[in-house]
Design an enzyme around this catalytic site. Structure first.
Site, PDB file in Angstrom:
ATOM      1  N   SER A 199      30.837  32.515  33.330  1.00 45.14           N
ATOM      2  CA  SER A 199      31.454  31.266  32.876  1.00 45.14           C
ATOM      3  C   SER A 199      32.826  31.103  33.506  1.00 45.14           C
ATOM      4  O   SER A 199      33.647  32.021  33.460  1.00 45.14           O
ATOM      5  CB  SER A 199      31.603  31.246  31.355  1.00 45.14           C
ATOM      6  OG  SER A 199      32.306  30.078  30.958  1.00 45.14           O
ATOM      7  N   VAL A 243      37.991  36.583  34.417  1.00 46.38           N
ATOM      8  CA  VAL A 243      37.515  37.166  35.674  1.00 46.38           C
ATOM      9  C   VAL A 243      36.817  36.109  36.528  1.00 46.38           C
ATOM     10  O   VAL A 243      37.029  36.039  37.737  1.00 46.38           O
ATOM     11  CB  VAL A 243      36.611  38.389  35.413  1.00 46.38           C
ATOM     12  CG1 VAL A 243      36.097  38.972  36.717  1.00 46.38           C
ATOM     13  CG2 VAL A 243      37.374  39.452  34.631  1.00 46.38           C
ATOM     14  N   CYS A 244      36.016  35.262  35.918  1.00 45.00           N
ATOM     15  CA  CYS A 244      35.335  34.191  36.670  1.00 45.00           C
ATOM     16  C   CYS A 244      36.350  33.216  37.232  1.00 45.00           C
ATOM     17  O   CYS A 244      36.212  32.737  38.361  1.00 45.00           O
ATOM     18  CB  CYS A 244      34.330  33.463  35.783  1.00 45.00           C
ATOM     19  SG  CYS A 244      33.040  34.533  35.128  1.00 45.00           S
ATOM     20  N   ASP A 245      37.373  32.922  36.466  1.00 43.40           N
ATOM     21  CA  ASP A 245      38.469  32.060  36.898  1.00 43.40           C
ATOM     22  C   ASP A 245      39.141  32.666  38.131  1.00 43.40           C
ATOM     23  O   ASP A 245      39.298  32.001  39.149  1.00 43.40           O
ATOM     24  CB  ASP A 245      39.456  31.915  35.735  1.00 43.40           C
ATOM     25  CG  ASP A 245      40.676  31.081  36.088  1.00 43.40           C
ATOM     26  OD1 ASP A 245      40.789  29.962  35.575  1.00 43.40           O
ATOM     27  OD2 ASP A 245      41.523  31.561  36.871  1.00 43.40           O
ATOM     28  N   THR A 300      36.713  32.668  41.281  1.00 48.43           N
ATOM     29  CA  THR A 300      36.472  31.366  41.893  1.00 48.43           C
ATOM     30  C   THR A 300      37.739  30.841  42.559  1.00 48.43           C
ATOM     31  O   THR A 300      37.685  30.258  43.645  1.00 48.43           O
ATOM     32  CB  THR A 300      35.906  30.385  40.851  1.00 48.43           C
ATOM     33  OG1 THR A 300      34.758  30.999  40.248  1.00 48.43           O
ATOM     34  CG2 THR A 300      35.489  29.069  41.486  1.00 48.43           C
TER      35      THR A 300
END
Length: 171
Positions: free
Chosen positions: A58, A63-65, A68
């Site tokens: 998500s 971590v995804c932030d 990306t």
């Protein structure tokens, strides 16, 4: 649908992946996702460039932030023949909002929320959470998988160096 265990954890807890293992040298499976404007998007719809496809649980997690945003920054240093795509189960509206707030404009974000087609076809759908595992696939222009990185601990970032090197070596 095939289930695979013992490959990933979240905070040390084992999780089950649904779908086949995608290996280097295999043809890239097609998928059906939607973009941030709710338009259908498949692998065939993407330009025939080298693709870095990053699957994340998500965009609204730290971590995804970070991942990306890092790929968005790296895109500026890559050939125009390389395209970066991030796939998550986030709703397209949330992806669009997040990209705007984060200033992410070099990475194409697509949602797998409707059918989990990408997750199932690429073997990264987490059974227990109906989220995608953290993984990166590098595809060449002929849609052959040239590099795969499945991050064993979902809360950790991928190793960017080999991903970027694999993509650069294909142009």
């Amino acid at each position: 649908m095939q289930e695979r265990t013992g490959l990933i954890t979240m905070k040390g807890n084992p999780l089950t992946l649904v779908g086949p293992e995608i290996t280097t040298g295999s043809p890239a499976p097609d998928f059906r996702t939607v973009d941030t404007d709710l338009n259908p998007l498949t692998l065939q719809d993407l330009e025939h460039k080298v693709l870095i496809i990053s699957s994340v649980p998500s965009l609204d997690t730290d971590v995804c932030d970070m991942e990306t945003r890092r790929f968005n920054t790296e895109a500026a240093n890559l050939s125009q023949d390389i395209k970066i795509v991030t796939v998550s189960m986030d709703l397209p509206f949330a992806q669009k909002r997040w990209c705007g707030a984060a200033g992410v404009d070099q990475v194409l974000t697509v949602s797998d929320h409707r059918e989990a087609s990408f997750g199932q076809n690429y073997g990264v759908l987490i059974k227990e959470l109906r989220l995608l595992a953290r993984a990166v696939f590098v595809l060449d222009q002929s849609r052959t998988v040239r590099y795969v990185q499945l991050v064993s601990e979902v809360t950790e970032e991928p190793d960017y160096g080999p991903i970027l090197d694999a993509a650069k070596s294909l142009v």
